[in-house]
Design a protein around this motif. Structure first.
Motif, PDB file in Angstrom:
ATOM      1  N   PRO A   1      72.111  14.877 -20.658  1.00  0.00           N
ATOM      2  CA  PRO A   1      70.953  15.472 -19.951  1.00  0.00           C
ATOM      3  C   PRO A   1      69.887  14.448 -19.605  1.00  0.00           C
ATOM      4  N   ILE A   2      69.687  13.458 -20.489  1.00  0.00           N
ATOM      5  CA  ILE A   2      68.659  12.447 -20.192  1.00  0.00           C
ATOM      6  C   ILE A   2      69.058  11.614 -18.960  1.00  0.00           C
ATOM      7  N   ILE A   3      70.353  11.216 -18.881  1.00  0.00           N
ATOM      8  CA  ILE A   3      70.821  10.436 -17.725  1.00  0.00           C
ATOM      9  C   ILE A   3      70.704  11.252 -16.437  1.00  0.00           C
ATOM     10  N   ALA A   4      70.999  12.546 -16.524  1.00  0.00           N
ATOM     11  CA  ALA A   4      70.905  13.394 -15.319  1.00  0.00           C
ATOM     12  C   ALA A   4      69.472  13.484 -14.836  1.00  0.00           C
ATOM     13  N   VAL A   5      68.522  13.638 -15.753  1.00  0.00           N
ATOM     14  CA  VAL A   5      67.109  13.731 -15.357  1.00  0.00           C
ATOM     15  C   VAL A   5      66.653  12.420 -14.727  1.00  0.00           C
ATOM     16  N   ILE A   6      67.080  11.294 -15.359  1.00  0.00           N
ATOM     17  CA  ILE A   6      66.694   9.988 -14.772  1.00  0.00           C
ATOM     18  C   ILE A   6      67.268   9.820 -13.359  1.00  0.00           C
ATOM     19  N   GLY A   7      68.535  10.257 -13.128  1.00  0.00           N
ATOM     20  CA  GLY A   7      69.142  10.148 -11.802  1.00  0.00           C
ATOM     21  C   GLY A   7      68.404  10.971 -10.763  1.00  0.00           C
ATOM     22  N   ILE A   8      67.986  12.166 -11.150  1.00  0.00           N
ATOM     23  CA  ILE A   8      67.265  13.032 -10.188  1.00  0.00           C
ATOM     24  C   ILE A   8      65.929  12.401  -9.824  1.00  0.00           C
ATOM     25  N   CYS A   9      65.258  11.824 -10.821  1.00  0.00           N
ATOM     26  CA  CYS A   9      63.967  11.193 -10.526  1.00  0.00           C
ATOM     27  C   CYS A   9      64.127  10.002  -9.563  1.00  0.00           C
ATOM     28  N   ILE A  10      65.171   9.174  -9.801  1.00  0.00           N
ATOM     29  CA  ILE A  10      65.404   8.019  -8.932  1.00  0.00           C
ATOM     30  C   ILE A  10      65.718   8.479  -7.507  1.00  0.00           C
ATOM     31  N   ALA A  11      66.553   9.514  -7.350  1.00  0.00           N
ATOM     32  CA  ALA A  11      66.884  10.024  -6.010  1.00  0.00           C
ATOM     33  C   ALA A  11      65.652  10.544  -5.287  1.00  0.00           C
ATOM     34  N   GLY A  12      64.760  11.212  -6.028  1.00  0.00           N
ATOM     35  CA  GLY A  12      63.535  11.739  -5.418  1.00  0.00           C
ATOM     36  C   GLY A  12      62.652  10.628  -4.925  1.00  0.00           C
ATOM     37  N   ILE A  13      62.562   9.526  -5.693  1.00  0.00           N
ATOM     38  CA  ILE A  13      61.726   8.398  -5.259  1.00  0.00           C
ATOM     39  C   ILE A  13      62.303   7.748  -4.001  1.00  0.00           C
ATOM     40  N   VAL A  14      63.618   7.570  -3.936  1.00  0.00           N
ATOM     41  CA  VAL A  14      64.247   6.951  -2.751  1.00  0.00           C
ATOM     42  C   VAL A  14      64.018   7.796  -1.510  1.00  0.00           C
ATOM     43  N   ILE A  15      64.177   9.140  -1.660  1.00  0.00           N
ATOM     44  CA  ILE A  15      63.995  10.045  -0.501  1.00  0.00           C
ATOM     45  C   ILE A  15      62.560   9.957  -0.002  1.00  0.00           C
ATOM     46  N   TRP A  16      61.614   9.894  -0.921  1.00  0.00           N
ATOM     47  CA  TRP A  16      60.192   9.863  -0.519  1.00  0.00           C
ATOM     48  C   TRP A  16      59.856   8.568   0.189  1.00  0.00           C
TER      49      TRP A  16
END
Length: 306
Positions: A277-292
């Motif tokens: 779960p920790i790796i999944a949360v980190i991946g979602i945060c990184i994807a959100g930053i790239v999209i922004w």
């Protein structure tokens, strides 16, 4: 003269006037006081005070007075030197009790004196007093022994039962040499134990290097005489350590099993961390930053406005 009614003649001579003869009935009754042993031990224990109960009764048709009983004999000691019963009416009976200590096999004599009118009479009651081993005193038995050790302190616990026929008073339990009594229970006071009664005890001591410990039990009888009993308690197979140790396979490893630095410092606790779960949360945060940063969010928002 035998018992019965006799008629002696009363005679008066009047000289010239003649005489008079008159038979006077006289009753002779040699019935004495009736005495018996009501309660006495069949065997006396040397040096032990025992109780003897006597019964005295008046079987005569008239009252008798000043009834007194005096015990005596060779090798006996009595608490009461004599007992005064007093007057006994016809068919009346009274009981008296003597406390007697016998030192050897002998006979106890009870001299009974009384008055029938002005005349004093005497009779003797004999009681055989053989001596022997008679188990009536308190007898303490120890069972359910448990021995535990915490550091240098040994704790001995168990039950004490009075298997005798008399009360045991002021019962105390402690330990003897080579053991040394220590706090919190150097001496355990139980108090009085009635026949067939029991009580638990717990004593603490230091017994460094000893393989057995003498358990000392002290008590008194109803006359205050002190009795002591000693029981050897083995420490070899009964000592159990009450101090806890951390096993090598527990959740917190010892310093010898730790690896310096890194995740190894957490030991086996790392297996309980939710890694996925920790790796999944980190991946979602990184994807959100790239999209922004690529401006994809502004493009999508402008499209919906049109």
């Amino acid at each position: 003269m035998q018992d019965g009614t006799y008629f002696p003649i009363f005679y008066i001579d009047f000289t010239s006037a003649g005489s008079m003869r008159y038979p006077i009935p006289v009753r002779v009754d040699d019935t004495g006081i009736v005495s018996s042993v009501v309660d006495a031990p069949s065997t006396f224990s040397p040096g032990t005070k025992d109780t003897v109960t006597l019964s005295v009764g008046n079987a005569r048709d008239n009252a008798i007075s000043s009834v007194t009983i005096i015990p005596h004999g060779e090798g006996i000691v009595t608490t009461q030197s004599a007992l005064f019963v007093g007057t006994l009416l016809p068919d009346e009976e009274k009981q008296v009790t003597f406390d007697i200590t016998v030192t050897k096999s002998t006979e106890i004599l009870f001299d009974i004196t009384y008055r029938n009118g002005p005349n004093e009479h005497r009779s003797t009651l004999t009681l055989p007093a053989p001596t022997g081993d008679r188990k009536v005193a308190a007898e303490l038995v120890v069972n359910s022994i448990e021995v535990t050790q915490a550091g240098t302190t040994v704790t001995i616990s168990g039950d004490v039962t009075n298997a005798g026929l008399q009360d045991a008073k002021s019962v105390m339990v402690t330990v003897g040499s080579p053991a040394q009594p220590v706090d919190p229970n150097p001496v355990y006071v139980i108090g009085a134990l009635e026949p067939d009664d029991f009580s638990s005890f717990e004593v603490t001591c230091n017994a460094a290097g000893a393989t057995s410990v003498p358990l000392l039990i002290e008590y008194r009888d109803q006359d205050g005489m002190v009795s002591k009993e000693t029981i050897q308690i083995s420490l070899r197979n009964q000592i159990q350590s009450s101090s806890s140790e951390i096993p090598q396979n527990s959740g917190m490893p010892s310093a010898l099993n730790r690896r310096p630095g890194g995740i190894g410092m957490f030991g086996s606790g790392v297996s309980k961390v939710p890694v996925v779960p920790i790796i999944a949360v980190i991946g979602i945060c990184i994807a959100g930053i790239v999209i922004w940063r690529k401006g994809y969010i502004n493009r999508i928002r402008d499209r919906f406005r049109k």
